[in-house]
Scaffold this motif. Structure first.
Motif, PDB file in Angstrom:
ATOM      1  N   MET A   1      -1.470 -16.924   9.782  1.00  0.00           N
ATOM      2  CA  MET A   1      -1.430 -15.515  10.144  1.00  0.00           C
ATOM      3  C   MET A   1      -2.850 -15.055  10.432  1.00  0.00           C
ATOM      4  SD  MET A   1       0.337 -12.328   8.170  1.00  0.00           S
ATOM      5  CE  MET A   1       1.918 -13.117   8.356  1.00  0.00           C
ATOM      6  N   ARG A   2      -2.976 -14.236  11.445  1.00  0.00           N
ATOM      7  CA  ARG A   2      -4.273 -13.710  11.852  1.00  0.00           C
ATOM      8  C   ARG A   2      -4.276 -12.190  11.749  1.00  0.00           C
ATOM      9  NH1 ARG A   2      -6.799 -17.988  11.056  1.00  0.00           N
ATOM     10  NH2 ARG A   2      -6.438 -19.698  12.448  1.00  0.00           N
ATOM     11  N   PHE A   3      -5.467 -11.647  11.520  1.00  0.00           N
ATOM     12  CA  PHE A   3      -5.641 -10.212  11.365  1.00  0.00           C
ATOM     13  C   PHE A   3      -6.574  -9.701  12.453  1.00  0.00           C
ATOM     14  CE2 PHE A   3      -5.099 -12.232   7.235  1.00  0.00           C
ATOM     15  CZ  PHE A   3      -3.881 -11.688   6.881  1.00  0.00           C
ATOM     16  N   TYR A   4      -6.153  -8.625  13.120  1.00  0.00           N
ATOM     17  CA  TYR A   4      -6.916  -8.041  14.209  1.00  0.00           C
ATOM     18  C   TYR A   4      -6.860  -6.524  14.093  1.00  0.00           C
ATOM     19  CZ  TYR A   4      -5.999 -12.702  16.027  1.00  0.00           C
ATOM     20  OH  TYR A   4      -5.901 -14.059  16.161  1.00  0.00           O
ATOM     21  N   GLY A   5      -7.799  -5.861  14.719  1.00  0.00           N
ATOM     22  CA  GLY A   5      -7.755  -4.409  14.791  1.00  0.00           C
ATOM     23  C   GLY A   5      -8.877  -3.746  14.014  1.00  0.00           C
ATOM     24  N   THR A   6      -9.035  -2.458  14.281  1.00  0.00           N
ATOM     25  CA  THR A   6     -10.057  -1.627  13.644  1.00  0.00           C
ATOM     26  C   THR A   6      -9.359  -0.434  13.015  1.00  0.00           C
ATOM     27  OG1 THR A   6     -11.665  -2.292  15.319  1.00  0.00           O
ATOM     28  CG2 THR A   6     -12.162  -0.293  14.068  1.00  0.00           C
ATOM     29  N   PHE A   7      -9.646  -0.195  11.734  1.00  0.00           N
ATOM     30  CA  PHE A   7      -8.972   0.856  10.980  1.00  0.00           C
ATOM     31  C   PHE A   7     -10.018   1.687  10.242  1.00  0.00           C
ATOM     32  CE2 PHE A   7      -6.511  -3.036  11.182  1.00  0.00           C
ATOM     33  CZ  PHE A   7      -5.321  -2.609  11.744  1.00  0.00           C
ATOM     34  N   PHE A   8      -9.973   2.992  10.430  1.00  0.00           N
ATOM     35  CA  PHE A   8     -10.897   3.896   9.761  1.00  0.00           C
ATOM     36  C   PHE A   8     -10.254   4.361   8.458  1.00  0.00           C
ATOM     37  CE2 PHE A   8     -12.079   3.825  14.152  1.00  0.00           C
ATOM     38  CZ  PHE A   8     -13.468   3.735  14.089  1.00  0.00           C
ATOM     39  N   LEU A   9     -10.987   4.173   7.357  1.00  0.00           N
ATOM     40  CA  LEU A   9     -10.456   4.431   6.018  1.00  0.00           C
ATOM     41  C   LEU A   9     -11.364   5.371   5.245  1.00  0.00           C
ATOM     42  CD1 LEU A   9      -9.805   0.697   5.003  1.00  0.00           C
ATOM     43  CD2 LEU A   9      -8.227   2.235   6.184  1.00  0.00           C
ATOM     44  N   SER A  10     -10.807   5.925   4.172  1.00  0.00           N
ATOM     45  CA  SER A  10     -11.589   6.724   3.228  1.00  0.00           C
ATOM     46  C   SER A  10     -11.476   6.087   1.855  1.00  0.00           C
ATOM     47  CB  SER A  10     -11.055   8.150   3.153  1.00  0.00           C
ATOM     48  OG  SER A  10     -11.191   8.789   4.395  1.00  0.00           O
ATOM     49  N   LEU A  11     -12.561   6.125   1.099  1.00  0.00           N
ATOM     50  CA  LEU A  11     -12.519   5.691  -0.291  1.00  0.00           C
ATOM     51  C   LEU A  11     -12.099   6.888  -1.131  1.00  0.00           C
ATOM     52  CD1 LEU A  11     -14.643   3.636   1.014  1.00  0.00           C
ATOM     53  CD2 LEU A  11     -15.372   3.309  -1.334  1.00  0.00           C
ATOM     54  N   ASP A  12     -11.243   6.650  -2.104  1.00  0.00           N
ATOM     55  CA  ASP A  12     -10.866   7.752  -2.989  1.00  0.00           C
ATOM     56  C   ASP A  12     -11.897   7.867  -4.112  1.00  0.00           C
ATOM     57  OD1 ASP A  12     -10.210   5.856  -4.975  1.00  0.00           O
ATOM     58  OD2 ASP A  12      -8.051   6.139  -4.762  1.00  0.00           O
ATOM     59  N   ALA A  13     -11.695   8.832  -5.007  1.00  0.00           N
ATOM     60  CA  ALA A  13     -12.655   9.109  -6.076  1.00  0.00           C
ATOM     61  C   ALA A  13     -12.850   7.921  -7.016  1.00  0.00           C
ATOM     62  CB  ALA A  13     -12.202  10.338  -6.868  1.00  0.00           C
ATOM     63  N   LYS A  14     -11.868   7.027  -7.089  1.00  0.00           N
ATOM     64  CA  LYS A  14     -11.979   5.851  -7.965  1.00  0.00           C
ATOM     65  C   LYS A  14     -12.564   4.637  -7.249  1.00  0.00           C
ATOM     66  CE  LYS A  14      -8.207   7.234 -10.968  1.00  0.00           C
ATOM     67  NZ  LYS A  14      -6.902   6.864 -11.531  1.00  0.00           N
ATOM     68  N   GLY A  15     -12.881   4.781  -5.956  1.00  0.00           N
ATOM     69  CA  GLY A  15     -13.457   3.668  -5.212  1.00  0.00           C
ATOM     70  C   GLY A  15     -12.416   2.736  -4.624  1.00  0.00           C
ATOM     71  N   ARG A  16     -11.230   3.265  -4.340  1.00  0.00           N
ATOM     72  CA  ARG A  16     -10.161   2.449  -3.758  1.00  0.00           C
ATOM     73  C   ARG A  16     -10.058   2.741  -2.267  1.00  0.00           C
ATOM     74  NH1 ARG A  16      -5.590   4.396  -7.938  1.00  0.00           N
ATOM     75  NH2 ARG A  16      -6.426   6.330  -7.079  1.00  0.00           N
ATOM     76  N   ILE A  17      -9.628   1.729  -1.529  1.00  0.00           N
ATOM     77  CA  ILE A  17      -9.280   1.907  -0.127  1.00  0.00           C
ATOM     78  C   ILE A  17      -7.789   1.630   0.017  1.00  0.00           C
ATOM     79  CG2 ILE A  17     -11.534   1.364   0.861  1.00  0.00           C
ATOM     80  CD1 ILE A  17     -10.309  -1.480   1.479  1.00  0.00           C
ATOM     81  N   ALA A  18      -7.157   2.300   0.964  1.00  0.00           N
ATOM     82  CA  ALA A  18      -5.741   2.067   1.248  1.00  0.00           C
ATOM     83  C   ALA A  18      -5.648   1.218   2.503  1.00  0.00           C
ATOM     84  CB  ALA A  18      -5.003   3.392   1.435  1.00  0.00           C
ATOM     85  N   ILE A  19      -5.076   0.042   2.355  1.00  0.00           N
ATOM     86  CA  ILE A  19      -4.874  -0.853   3.492  1.00  0.00           C
ATOM     87  C   ILE A  19      -3.789  -0.236   4.386  1.00  0.00           C
ATOM     88  CG2 ILE A  19      -4.175  -3.188   4.175  1.00  0.00           C
ATOM     89  CD1 ILE A  19      -6.829  -3.135   2.620  1.00  0.00           C
ATOM     90  N   PRO A  20      -3.996  -0.193   5.701  1.00  0.00           N
ATOM     91  CA  PRO A  20      -2.989   0.394   6.602  1.00  0.00           C
ATOM     92  C   PRO A  20      -1.636  -0.315   6.475  1.00  0.00           C
ATOM     93  CG  PRO A  20      -5.067   0.068   7.748  1.00  0.00           C
ATOM     94  CD  PRO A  20      -5.203  -0.604   6.424  1.00  0.00           C
ATOM     95  N   ALA A  21      -0.565   0.436   6.684  1.00  0.00           N
ATOM     96  CA  ALA A  21       0.800  -0.073   6.486  1.00  0.00           C
ATOM     97  C   ALA A  21       1.086  -1.341   7.287  1.00  0.00           C
ATOM     98  CB  ALA A  21       1.815   1.014   6.828  1.00  0.00           C
ATOM     99  N   THR A  22       0.619  -1.399   8.535  1.00  0.00           N
ATOM    100  CA  THR A  22       0.883  -2.598   9.348  1.00  0.00           C
ATOM    101  C   THR A  22       0.247  -3.832   8.716  1.00  0.00           C
ATOM    102  OG1 THR A  22      -1.070  -2.135  10.702  1.00  0.00           O
ATOM    103  CG2 THR A  22       1.063  -1.351  11.531  1.00  0.00           C
ATOM    104  N   GLU A  23      -0.929  -3.664   8.146  1.00  0.00           N
ATOM    105  CA  GLU A  23      -1.637  -4.783   7.531  1.00  0.00           C
ATOM    106  C   GLU A  23      -1.038  -5.126   6.174  1.00  0.00           C
ATOM    107  OE1 GLU A  23      -3.964  -6.301   9.702  1.00  0.00           O
ATOM    108  OE2 GLU A  23      -2.794  -4.815  10.815  1.00  0.00           O
ATOM    109  N   ARG A  24      -0.563  -4.120   5.464  1.00  0.00           N
ATOM    110  CA  ARG A  24       0.111  -4.354   4.173  1.00  0.00           C
ATOM    111  C   ARG A  24       1.301  -5.269   4.344  1.00  0.00           C
ATOM    112  NH1 ARG A  24       1.296   1.545   2.204  1.00  0.00           N
ATOM    113  NH2 ARG A  24      -0.436   2.266   3.429  1.00  0.00           N
ATOM    114  N   ALA A  25       2.073  -5.027   5.404  1.00  0.00           N
ATOM    115  CA  ALA A  25       3.262  -5.844   5.647  1.00  0.00           C
ATOM    116  C   ALA A  25       2.869  -7.306   5.858  1.00  0.00           C
ATOM    117  CB  ALA A  25       4.026  -5.317   6.858  1.00  0.00           C
ATOM    118  N   LYS A  26       1.800  -7.548   6.602  1.00  0.00           N
ATOM    119  CA  LYS A  26       1.328  -8.917   6.805  1.00  0.00           C
ATOM    120  C   LYS A  26       0.893  -9.550   5.489  1.00  0.00           C
ATOM    121  CE  LYS A  26      -0.598  -7.822  11.348  1.00  0.00           C
ATOM    122  NZ  LYS A  26      -1.860  -7.685  12.082  1.00  0.00           N
TER     123      LYS A  26
END
Length: 151
Positions: A1-26
């Motif tokens: 499986m390969r991963f492609y694309g550019t996703f703009f994210l925000s860190l929450d107050a605890k220092g977490r990032i949310a992986i985009p839904a399309t990437e989560r499924a992979k």
């Protein structure tokens, strides 16, 4: 499986990032949402699906252990590594050491680069894009056969 694309994210107050839904499924399909976050040799982080990182760690551990270059790679890639399972909202916690190394505070950019992701500070990613375009233009000028990859 390969991963492609550019996703703009925000860190929450605890220092977490949310992986985009399309990437989560992979990631769910490939490794039951288990990832490893580690440092890269630049000021960015890498996010590997767990099995891909385990292969990398095995290769690093097979290198001659007394060589300074081996030790530097092991300290960077293994020393900053943290295993994580995405939570129900697809978030992964970045350790304080990881956030400090990459200079991540609020905004980040997740880039799919084949078997892993790179996680950049937003302003550093913008600078890298400029350098990449300049490098690509210079390469095309020197080696026109590379133009076959242009759209």
């Amino acid at each position: 499986m390969r991963f492609y694309g550019t996703f703009f994210l925000s860190l929450d107050a605890k220092g977490r990032i949310a992986i985009p839904a399309t990437e989560r499924a992979k990631l769910e399909e490939l490794c039951c949402s288990r990832v490893v976050v580690t440092a890269d040799l630049g000021d960015r982080l890498l996010v590997y699906p767990e099995p891909y990182f385990d292969e990398l760690a095995d290769r690093l551990n097979q290198l001659p252990s007394l060589k300074p270059t081996t030790e530097a790679l092991q300290r960077t890639l293994l020393g900053y590594a943290s295993y994580a399972k995405l939570d129900t909202q697809g978030r992964v916690l970045l350790t304080p050491a990881q956030r400090t190394l990459a200079g991540l505070e609020k905004e980040a950019v997740l880039i799919g680069v084949g078997n892993r992701y790179q996680l950049w500070r937003k302003d550093a990613w913008a600078e890298q894009q400029k350098r990449d375009r300049e490098l690509a233009a210079a390469a095309l000028a020197e080696e026109p056969e590379l133009a076959d990859f242009r759209l």
